[in-house]
Design an enzyme around this catalytic site. Structure first.
Site, mmCIF file in Angstrom:
data_model
loop_
_atom_site.group_PDB
_atom_site.id
_atom_site.type_symbol
_atom_site.label_atom_id
_atom_site.label_comp_id
_atom_site.label_asym_id
_atom_site.label_seq_id
_atom_site.Cartn_x
_atom_site.Cartn_y
_atom_site.Cartn_z
ATOM 1 N N ALA A 97 0.649 -1.067 -0.318
ATOM 2 C CA ALA A 97 -0.184 0.108 -0.333
ATOM 3 C C ALA A 97 0.590 1.649 -0.334
ATOM 4 O O ALA A 97 0.626 1.957 0.514
ATOM 5 C CB ALA A 97 -0.526 -0.457 0.860
ATOM 6 N N HIS A 139 6.976 5.275 1.928
ATOM 7 C CA HIS A 139 7.877 4.416 1.502
ATOM 8 C C HIS A 139 8.903 4.639 0.343
ATOM 9 O O HIS A 139 9.911 3.952 -0.220
ATOM 10 C CB HIS A 139 7.272 3.427 1.079
ATOM 11 C CG HIS A 139 6.021 2.725 1.883
ATOM 12 N ND1 HIS A 139 4.866 3.111 1.437
ATOM 13 C CD2 HIS A 139 6.072 1.581 2.987
ATOM 14 C CE1 HIS A 139 3.897 2.538 2.749
ATOM 15 N NE2 HIS A 139 5.381 1.856 3.682
ATOM 16 N N LYS A 188 9.435 7.917 10.500
ATOM 17 C CA LYS A 188 8.023 7.859 11.032
ATOM 18 C C LYS A 188 8.012 6.894 12.472
ATOM 19 O O LYS A 188 6.977 7.435 13.494
ATOM 20 C CB LYS A 188 6.877 7.239 9.691
ATOM 21 C CG LYS A 188 5.576 6.758 9.645
ATOM 22 C CD LYS A 188 4.580 7.467 10.125
ATOM 23 C CE LYS A 188 3.397 7.398 10.806
ATOM 24 N NZ LYS A 188 3.346 6.036 10.455
ATOM 25 N N GLN A 211 10.334 1.784 16.584
ATOM 26 C CA GLN A 211 10.808 0.750 15.366
ATOM 27 C C GLN A 211 12.021 0.277 15.150
ATOM 28 O O GLN A 211 13.079 -0.298 15.233
ATOM 29 C CB GLN A 211 9.895 0.190 14.182
ATOM 30 C CG GLN A 211 10.040 -0.840 13.211
ATOM 31 C CD GLN A 211 9.408 -0.637 11.878
ATOM 32 O OE1 GLN A 211 8.247 -1.196 11.711
ATOM 33 N NE2 GLN A 211 9.396 -0.276 10.965
#
Ligand code: AMP
Length: 281
Positions: A32, A37, A149, A153
């Site tokens: 998506a 990305h 973002k 993580q």
């Protein structure tokens, strides 16, 4: 651009690839795709000769009541975008290929995986760390690119890479935003037009904290209070957390006396969105 579906063919293909000295860049995604990305792929072109993007909606990072089944999937369009960015390989395995039997081996980055989103999404970062470790083993990249973002993580992947001696360099790239400040996210597609209008309050709350900081305030509690006030003005937005933490350890910082990560997560309707900024003391 070649699409790779199995681990065996991927290993074969990538092993025959590298001319000596060529650098393999990995951009892991759940598909998506959006400009956020694509910015990682553009960053990969600056440093790498061969680029692999992975497109895999990783089931082990979703909780039982989360959006795994309805997570947006648009593989054909993703491939068009990746081809447009001159990606060499797309690694797009099935869930069965990645997890052929029940998974019993996990990567847990103690202390980090239960902070920030890890608190309200138990097991999420364990799933993330495990799948990224698997991607590193399967693809053996020289450099892997992640977005700021998902700041927690990024911290967890950096620590895992160091602790487990993966021979991979981790690059963390800046957040790409919509013109009104909303951080680009695949989950923005869930928002109704009304919710889309409310969603930039996350960014505004971060800017509120930054404004106070720029005026000299260093007490985290005061910065957080100002940001929370901004969010409470949007009744359709339910705050999960607004925290000021050490960007490496994710431990709370009472004062901004070093570089800090200011991170927010909130539900806009039923869609969970996250955002963050870094402040330099
Ligand atoms: P995802 O497909 O959401 O798992 O994201 C794949 C990668 O893209 C992760 O490293 C994200 O941090 C990164 N990413 C997602 N959104 C953005 C954004 N708005 N700006 C920069 N990177 C992003």
């Amino acid at each position: 651009m070649k699409i790779l579906r199995t681990i065996a063919e991927t290993r074969l293909e990538l092993r025959t690839q590298p001319a000596r000295g060529s650098r393999l860049g990995l951009v892991p995604t759940m598909g998506a795709l959006h400009q956020g990305h694509l910015s990682l792929i553009q960053a990969a072109h600056q440093k790498c000769d061969v680029i692999v993007a992975s497109v895999f909606v990783n089931p082990t990072q979703f909780g039982p009541n989360e959006d795994f089944a309805k997570y947006p999937r648009s593989f054909e369009r993703d491939c068009e975008l990746l081809q447009g960015e001159r990606v060499d390989f797309v690694f797009a395995p099935s869930a069965e290929e990645m997890y052929p039997q029940e998974n019993t081996t996990w990567v847990e980055v103690k202390g980090l995986t239960d902070r920030l989103c890890g608190k309200s999404r138990p097991g999420h970062f364990r799933g993330v760390a495990t799948v990224v470790a698997k991607l590193f083993h399967i693809l053996e990249p020289d450099i892997a690119f992640f977005g700021q973002k998902d700041a927690a993580q990024a911290a967890i992947i950096c620590r895992m890479t160091r602790d487990l001696n993966f021979p991979v360099q981790i690059e963390v790239c800046p957040i790409v935003r919509e013109p009104d400040g909303l951080a680009m996210s695949s989950r923005n597609a869930y928002l109704t037009p009304q919710q889309r209008k409310s969603a930039p309050v996350l960014y505004r709350s971060l800017m509120q904290a930054k404004e106070l900081f720029d005026r000299g305030e260093r007490d985290s509690a005061k910065l957080i209070a100002a940001a929370k006030k901004e969010i409470s003005a949007e009744p359709s937005v339910q705050l999960d957390y607004f925290e000021i933490v050490n960007p490496d350890t994710l431990e709370t910082c009472a004062m901004v006396d070093r570089q800090v990560l200011v991170a927010v997560a909130a539900l806009v309707g039923t869609t969970r969105l996250i955002d963050n900024i870094l402040l330099e003391a």
